[in-house]
Design an enzyme around this catalytic site. Sequence first.
Site, PDB file in Angstrom:
ATOM      1  CD  GLU A  46     -59.825 -28.689  69.795  1.00  7.34           C
ATOM      2  OE1 GLU A  46     -60.193 -29.813  70.164  1.00  7.34           O
ATOM      3  OE2 GLU A  46     -60.181 -28.191  68.711  1.00  7.34           O
ATOM      4  CE1 TYR A 129     -58.465 -33.976  68.613  1.00  2.36           C
ATOM      5  CE2 TYR A 129     -58.853 -32.719  70.631  1.00  2.36           C
ATOM      6  CZ  TYR A 129     -59.088 -32.933  69.282  1.00  2.36           C
ATOM      7  OH  TYR A 129     -59.920 -32.087  68.593  1.00  2.36           O
ATOM      8  CG  ASP A 147     -61.147 -36.556  67.894  1.00  4.73           C
ATOM      9  OD1 ASP A 147     -61.014 -37.134  66.791  1.00  4.73           O
ATOM     10  OD2 ASP A 147     -61.908 -35.585  68.049  1.00  4.73           O
TER      11      ASP A 147
END
Length: 387
Positions: A46, A129, A147
């Site tokens: 991520e 997020y 996001d």
Amino acid sequence: MAVSAFPMDASSDSTPSGILLSWFYDHRRTLPWREERTPYSTWISEAMLQQTRVPTVLNYYPRFLHRFPDPASLAEAPEDEVLKLWEGLGYYSRARNLMRGAKYICEHFHGELPSEPDLLLEIPGIGPYMAGAIASLAFDKPAPAVDGNCIRIYCRLHALPLIPAEGSTYKEIYSRVLADIPEDAPGDFNEALMDLGSLICTPKSPKCETCPLNDQCSAFLLGKQEDFPLKKEKKATPIEEHTILKIFTGDKILVRKRPSTGLLAGLYELIDLPGNLTHAEVQTWLLENFPALASQCELKSGSAPAASDTTKGFPLDESAPDIRPLGKSRHVFSHLRWEMIGYEIHLNAADKNTQKKLIANASELGEIVSPKEYQALAFASALRAYR
Ligand code: SF4
């Protein structure tokens, strides 16, 4: 802890969440970080995927995870090595945040990422997020991961006249996702939104004809899909001009390490001067910063050339430094554009004594490294054209 090993039966669920999941189980992208997922690998992937496209991350993720397989190995790694592995991914603050985060995880969570979003948010570099993504993808917690993709899809689905960067937009979309997220497949739901946003509901030219949600999408039904979300008026991107000097003494190269904070912090660079300097201006700068050059010219011609002469374009004699143009280059950061011009410079003295003085002059400007050392340094990708 891991996401569902087998697709849930979403085919009979006619809610938008059910339709989205059903589409996801048929069309999900096969990506390495989805294959053998751990909380740590989710965090790394991520972090890499923020600001960087999937095809680029595919080249970096396996190498990074192989070298740093857990928070402890990352926490103990020298910063230069981490930055070197990150070289080319850009936004290096992400790599430094991962290191800080890994240290925090080792000090406060016994080397394991926690499962609760509130605890994940304590870790340096993990924002809302990423906390939602890790909690849902790796721990099956019903946590939204909001996001830009998610905001775009929801604004279009519900024809919401919202501006993505505004805080109130995040809150609005977060509460809508929280209401929709299925308890039994939260990670799959978040990933379905990620895939829909990447493959179908793209910022420009969304492929609405093939979208599983087109029956339910207010923007599509209005024929105004690209009007949502609202666009903020764009400010002109500031431009900075730089002159990049790749200076050789013999086969060695002069480099500098950038400060530990700010843009491209901690990365190596070549000599970087403000403005786009002409050949003559570079000669002037060299004579001012390498006094040994002036004495060499004096030795040969009887008098050192005045800096003002060089700026007017008068040629230096044959003992002048060898300056070769490397051309122009541009690098666009998220908030700034660099317009660069580069020169390769070879400082070769007529005698050993002067060469020593040139090396001493160079040492005052940075570090002189061998070609092998040069290759091993983590360099700012903004300078790729001159590397
Ligand atoms: S129908 Fe079009 S605008 Fe609506 S969610 Fe699907 S791709 Fe996006």
